[in-house]
Design an enzyme around this catalytic site. Structure first.
Site, mmCIF file in Angstrom:
data_model
loop_
_atom_site.group_PDB
_atom_site.id
_atom_site.type_symbol
_atom_site.label_atom_id
_atom_site.label_comp_id
_atom_site.label_asym_id
_atom_site.label_seq_id
_atom_site.Cartn_x
_atom_site.Cartn_y
_atom_site.Cartn_z
ATOM 1 N N LEU A 39 16.576 -3.845 54.031
ATOM 2 C CA LEU A 39 15.421 -3.475 54.854
ATOM 3 C C LEU A 39 15.117 -4.754 55.689
ATOM 4 C CD1 LEU A 39 13.067 -1.013 52.784
ATOM 5 C CD2 LEU A 39 14.538 -0.404 54.691
ATOM 6 N N ASP A 40 14.786 -4.330 56.909
ATOM 7 C CA ASP A 40 14.321 -5.604 58.090
ATOM 8 C C ASP A 40 12.941 -5.988 57.415
ATOM 9 O OD1 ASP A 40 16.919 -5.417 59.497
ATOM 10 O OD2 ASP A 40 15.838 -3.942 60.782
ATOM 11 N N PRO A 41 12.596 -7.143 57.770
ATOM 12 C CA PRO A 41 11.160 -7.598 57.505
ATOM 13 C C PRO A 41 10.172 -6.684 58.023
ATOM 14 C CG PRO A 41 12.545 -9.386 58.044
ATOM 15 C CD PRO A 41 13.258 -8.393 58.320
#
Length: 295
Positions: A39-41
């Site tokens: 998951l992206d930040p």
């Protein structure tokens, strides 16, 4: 000894998936930790974490279908296709109608060909695409076939020159929601990008059952067997069969017992032996759990 298992974690915004893995390593006192799908930040939501021998199960989880809740802003395109990038174009979206949005979403639903965002984690000649972009390189990724089984607008909000859509998406593994936002905006001629993203489901694992990073110290992972039963059909095996499979032996003439290409073999004590498959008329292990991971 650290007990193996699968842990569901609700990742907060601002942390990378690796940050969460690092916190799980500290909380459980082991280096052997992995996750099934980055998951992206900016994104929040479900990370499926494998601990010790249960990391072997992640191979069978990472390809599961997923559900995302997202907010798409129409009227602005960004350099990263999400809110973390710079606005590279702005077009008044006031005249975009609900019916036009519905038609464009329909075109992005089903089996589609999608070009991932250039700042994705896909490797290009051994390096992540986002690292190449940050280094100033021009990155062009090949289109890939994905399936979007549901792409529905939950709420529409109109502001000055922009339209914000709260959406829910059910999709196959490898689908980029940022790319859906980008392509929706492009199809409507006004540009678009993602402003919020939350993963709520991975296969049969739901974020409602996840712990927060603050709860890691008290978290109890599900056993490898319990996790495998959510991912694969189950085949009950006898103690003798379990022993043979663990030792790499085939179960002669037993392929007829399979209900799917891959199944989870569970012994009489409810422990995961491994994942088995057919080899001719025989059954053999495609993946064996380490002995310590079956306890």
């Amino acid at each position: 000894m650290v007990s193996p298992g699968i842990l569901l974690v609700d990742k907060p915004g601002g942390l990378t998936s690796h940050d969460v893995v690092a916190r799980v390593r500290r909380a459980f006192g082991t280096r052997k930790v992995g996750h099934a799908g980055t998951l992206d930040p900016m994104a929040t939501g479900l990370l499926v974490i494998g601990i010790e021998g249960a990391t072997r199960l992640l191979t069978y989880i990472v390809g599961a279908d997923k559900t995302y809740e997202a907010t798409i802003r129409l009227g602005q395109a960004t350099s990263t296709d999400d809110a973390e990038g710079e606005v590279i174009s702005q077009t008044d979206a006031a005249d975009v109608t609900a019916s036009a949005i519905e038609a464009e979403i329909a075109a992005l639903t089903g089996d589609i060909s999608q070009v991932p965002s250039a700042v994705s984690a896909i490797k290009v000649d051994g390096r992540r695409a986002y690292d190449r972009v940050r280094a100033g390189e021009q990155v062009e990724l090949a289109a890939r076939d994905v399936t979007v089984s549901r792409f529905a607008v939950l709420t529409e909000r109109r502001g000055e020159g922009v339209v914000d859509l709260d959406v829910v998406v059910d999709c196959s593994s490898g689908t980029y929601i940022r790319a859906l936002a980008r392509d929706l905006g492009a199809g409507l001629g006004v540009g678009g990008h993602l402003t919020a993203l939350r993963r709520s489901r991975v296969g049969d694992f739901d974020v409602a059952d996840a712990v927060t990073v603050e709860q890691l110290a008290e978290a109890v992972p599900m056993t490898p067997a319990a996790a495998a039963e959510r991912v694969l059909p189950v085949l009950a095996v006898t103690a003798d069969e379990a022993r043979d499979l663990r030792h790499g032996k085939r179960l002669s003439g037993q392929a007829f017992r399979l209900s799917a290409q891959l199944v989870a073999a569970i012994d009489p004590e409810g422990r995961l032996v491994g994942v088995v498959e057919a080899r001719g008329k025989d059954l053999k292990s495609a993946m064996n759990m380490p002995e310590e991971a079956t306890r």
